[in-house]
Write an enzyme that holds these catalytic residues in place. Structure first.
Site, PDB file in Angstrom:
ATOM      1  N   ASP A  71      10.256   3.314   7.458  1.00  0.00           N
ATOM      2  CA  ASP A  71      10.114   1.906   7.108  1.00  0.00           C
ATOM      3  C   ASP A  71      10.433   1.078   8.363  1.00  0.00           C
ATOM      4  OD1 ASP A  71      10.781   0.275   3.943  1.00  0.00           O
ATOM      5  OD2 ASP A  71       9.822  -0.475   5.752  1.00  0.00           O
ATOM      6  N   GLU A 114      11.299  -8.330  -1.085  1.00  0.00           N
ATOM      7  CA  GLU A 114      12.409  -7.510  -0.607  1.00  0.00           C
ATOM      8  C   GLU A 114      13.760  -8.144  -0.900  1.00  0.00           C
ATOM      9  OE1 GLU A 114       9.699  -6.054   3.138  1.00  0.00           O
ATOM     10  OE2 GLU A 114      11.735  -5.286   2.986  1.00  0.00           O
TER      11      GLU A 114
HETATM   12  C1  GLC Z   1       8.930  -3.524   4.771  1.00  0.00           C
HETATM   13  C2  GLC Z   1       8.968  -2.770   3.462  1.00  0.00           C
HETATM   14  C3  GLC Z   1       7.870  -1.751   3.297  1.00  0.00           C
HETATM   15  C4  GLC Z   1       6.647  -2.180   4.077  1.00  0.00           C
HETATM   16  C5  GLC Z   1       7.004  -2.195   5.552  1.00  0.00           C
HETATM   17  C6  GLC Z   1       5.841  -2.691   6.423  1.00  0.00           C
HETATM   18  O1  GLC Z   1      10.221  -3.789   5.225  1.00  0.00           O
HETATM   19  O2  GLC Z   1      10.186  -2.151   3.111  1.00  0.00           O
HETATM   20  O3  GLC Z   1       7.601  -1.628   1.893  1.00  0.00           O
HETATM   21  O4  GLC Z   1       5.572  -1.281   3.841  1.00  0.00           O
HETATM   22  O5  GLC Z   1       8.154  -2.980   5.828  1.00  0.00           O
HETATM   23  O6  GLC Z   1       5.601  -4.041   6.180  1.00  0.00           O
END
Ligand code: GLC
Length: 621
Positions: free
Chosen positions: A315, A512
């Site tokens: 992530d 988030e």
């Molecule tokens: C974010 C999320 C994830 C996402 C990634 C790219 O922090 O946790 O779900 O795919 O970053 O944007």
């Protein structure tokens, strides 16, 4: 594996699934020879480059794709092309990136990843579908699969071929800001719909020009975290968080292994069986150990026991959370089984440190070769290395981008996602031939509120954020008979004398950790709108936009009928179809609706009693 056997697997208990999925589900082995041959031609620098993913806005210079032999570029939430969010701007940027990759010694194309989590939601004019919580209430895997097909086609119109979806989280606590990215609190429903999403996205094969690579996320236990003891901090914009803890998000899931497997691992065997070839480990921890650092979870369970043949992408900056020393963190995560690092801005540092770790012997060359082999096989399976591969947006698909046909599927998804929670006095359905219908609430006339987070902007935003959609107010106006007057007020005033008042209230968009919420209450102005409408003395139908079950006792009592609409996306006509009885409500809650905060967590089968509405509740058919 045939579709039938695939569906049989879905019906089995998750425990049995863990042992059943030992055979690789997707025949990647046919690419072994080509992958091995390419790997053997690569230098250490080129191998390490394949394991690095930079962000389009985080890249110092697009030529870094060449300089660092980057294997991937992403556009995280809010990382938009300098020329704006149009289809043309995105397609042009994608092509520019692939042109850079073509100039490297081996010319290995990049994988371009983006969060198309409810349609191609970064691009103006894309069809925006209901978020997963609404799709969970449809109980309709065929519809979820069709949505995946359309999202994939709208992505390929821009050229992009990798989405960080489906999110197969199993949220257990509504305080978590990402609850709406989950289909359900029930692991088996999540497994069924997650597999359907993978089938839709990957369609008739990864080398199909209308297919994209799916990414099941976030492995694992992202939806089971305990509330943090720390204070709630504003997550802010993604470049200033550095993984700031805001409550539940990115926290620690504390439970025994049997519970972890039964709830949080359950969706992964079916996602793998459906063909998912990338998986994103979670920011969160299990019993104090970061998933991104867990060799047991990433290598022993996922790649070993479950037979996962694809690759793992971290992530956003998640590796840095493993250890205060970045280089140490890199060594831990790569040795645990991480294959590609999502390092939006510090990709140069990552590249440097990983090379040092290999040269020092901390990370064995065999681990690098395994990671790169996995990545190359997926690129081969996607046809990226084919002579005729066209690294640009598909003109035929550009003609269908945001089409009425795509919107019709989204409208059907809205219809099936709405859950009728209350209907007294036969107020519902509304009459389209009433003399006057008063519509109230700022959310009734706000596409941004209707779509929620991950829409054009990372956190979503208020207003006419995209083109092509219909607000609830617009939908009511299009649906009523010519002689029916439709009036509107943001604050609920002016309903007196109308035959009916339709009030639309809700949570503001969030994504988030910014959505972590200890109170789960609507804003005062929203509560006041319902109160004002109810005080008019006319019947009230309340429509709620939310990313989760929230505390509604106050407004439920003031409503004659009440509909949970979640974040329905651009196609507000689907809400009107239900409101005016053109579609009999079929939606059933995919989350238990708590009566009070002290009941949370309260989930299907946990023995807790007396929720406001139980899992599976929904009036209508
Ligand atoms: C974010 C999320 C994830 C996402 C990634 C790219 O922090 O946790 O779900 O795919 O970053 O944007």
């Amino acid at each position: 594996m045939s579709k039938i056997s695939g569906s049989c697997l879905i019906m089995l208990s998750s425990a049995f699934l863990m042992s059943a999925c030992t055979t690789p589900p997707v025949g990647l082995s046919r690419y072994d020879a080509d992958a091995r041959s390419l790997l053997n031609r690569m230098t250490l620098d080129e191998k390490i480059g394949q394991m690095v993913q930079a962000d389009s806005s985080g890249m110092k210079d697009i030529t870094d794709i060449q300089t660092y032999h980057l294997g991937s570029v992403l556009s995280g939430g809010g990382s938009d092309p300098a020329d704006g969010n149009s289809l043309a701007a995105w397609a042009a940027y994608y092509e520019a990136c692939q042109e850079q990759a073509a100039r490297t010694r081996l010319g290995i194309p990049i994988l371009y990843g983006i969060d198309a989590v409810h349609g191609h939601n970064n691009v103006l004019g894309a069809v925006i579908f209901p978020h997963n919580i609404g799709l969970g209430c449809t109980r309709n895997p065929a519809l979820v699969e069709e949505i995946g097909r359309i999202a994939a086609m709208e992505m390929r119109a821009t050229g992009m071929h990798w989405t960080f979806a489906p999110c197969v989280t199993v949220p257990q606590d509504e305080h978590w800001g990402r609850t709406y990215e989950g289909y359900s609190e029930d692991p088996e429903l999540v497994a069924e719909l997650g597999a359907a999403a993978v089938r839709g996205l990957q369609g008739n094969g990864l080398d199909d020009p209308k297919s994209v690579l799916a990414c099941a996320k976030h492995f694992a236990g992202d939806g089971g975290t305990q509330p943090d003891s720390g204070d709630f901090v504003n997550v802010g914009d993604r470049y200033n968080t550095g993984g700031a803890r805001s409550g539940w998000d990115q926290g620690d899931t504390q439970c025994d292994e049997a519970t972890f497997r039964r709830i949080h691992l359950a969706p992964y065997p079916t996602a793998i069986t459906a063909g998912a070839l990338s998986i994103m480990p979670s920011y969160s921890s299990w019993n104090g150990l970061k998933c991104s650092a867990s060799k047991y979870l990433l290598t022993d369970v996922l790649k070993g026991e479950m037979g996962f043949e694809g690759f793992l992408v971290s992530d956003w900056e998640a590796i840095r959370q493993i250890d205060p020393d970045f280089k140490t963190a890199i060594g831990i995560s790569i040795n645990a089984g991480m294959d590609m690092a999502m390092e939006p801005t510090k990709y140069r540092t990552f590249y440097k440190y990983l090379k040092e770790l290999v040269e020092e012997g901390t990370v064995p060359m065999s681990r690098i070769d395994d990671a790169v082999f996995r990545i190359l096989r997926v690129k081969l399976a996607m046809g990226l290395m084919e002579e005729g591969y066209v690294a640009q947006g598909d003109p035929a698909l550009q003609n269908e981008f945001g089409s009425e046909a795509h919107r019709a599927v989204a409208r059907q998804a809205v219809r099936e996602s709405l859950v009728l929670l209350k209907n007294e006095g036969h107020v519902f359905p509304a009459s389209r031939t009433a003399k006057r219908i008063h519509v109230a609430g700022q959310a009734a006339d706000n596409i941004g509120y209707q779509c929620g987070g991950w829409t054009i902007a990372w956190q979503g935003k208020s207003g006419d954020v995209t083109a092509g959609g219909t607000t609830v107010l617009g939908a009511v106006r299009k649906t009523v008979a010519p002689g029916t007057e439709v009036t509107y007020s943001k604050d609920g005033s002016g309903a007196e004398g109308a035959d009916l008042c339709i009030v639309v209230v809700g949570e503001k968009p969030y994504a988030e950790g910014a959505g972590d919420d200890p109170d789960l209450q609507l804003a005062d102005e929203e509560l006041a709108t319902v109160r004002q409408a109810a005080a008019s003395g006319v019947p009230v139908i309340t429509v709620l936009f939310s990313g989760r079950p929230i505390m509604v006792n106050g407004i439920l009592d003031q409503s004659d009928a009440f509909i949970a609409a979640w974040f329905p996306g651009t196609e507000g006509l689907g809400v009107a179809d239900v409101l005016f009885g053109d579609y009999q409500p079929t939606g059933k809650l995919s989350f238990t609706w708590p009566r009070s905060l002290d009941q949370i967590p309260i989930n299907k089968g946990d023995g807790k009693t007396n929720p406001l509405f139980p899992y599976g509740f929904g009036l209508g058919k």
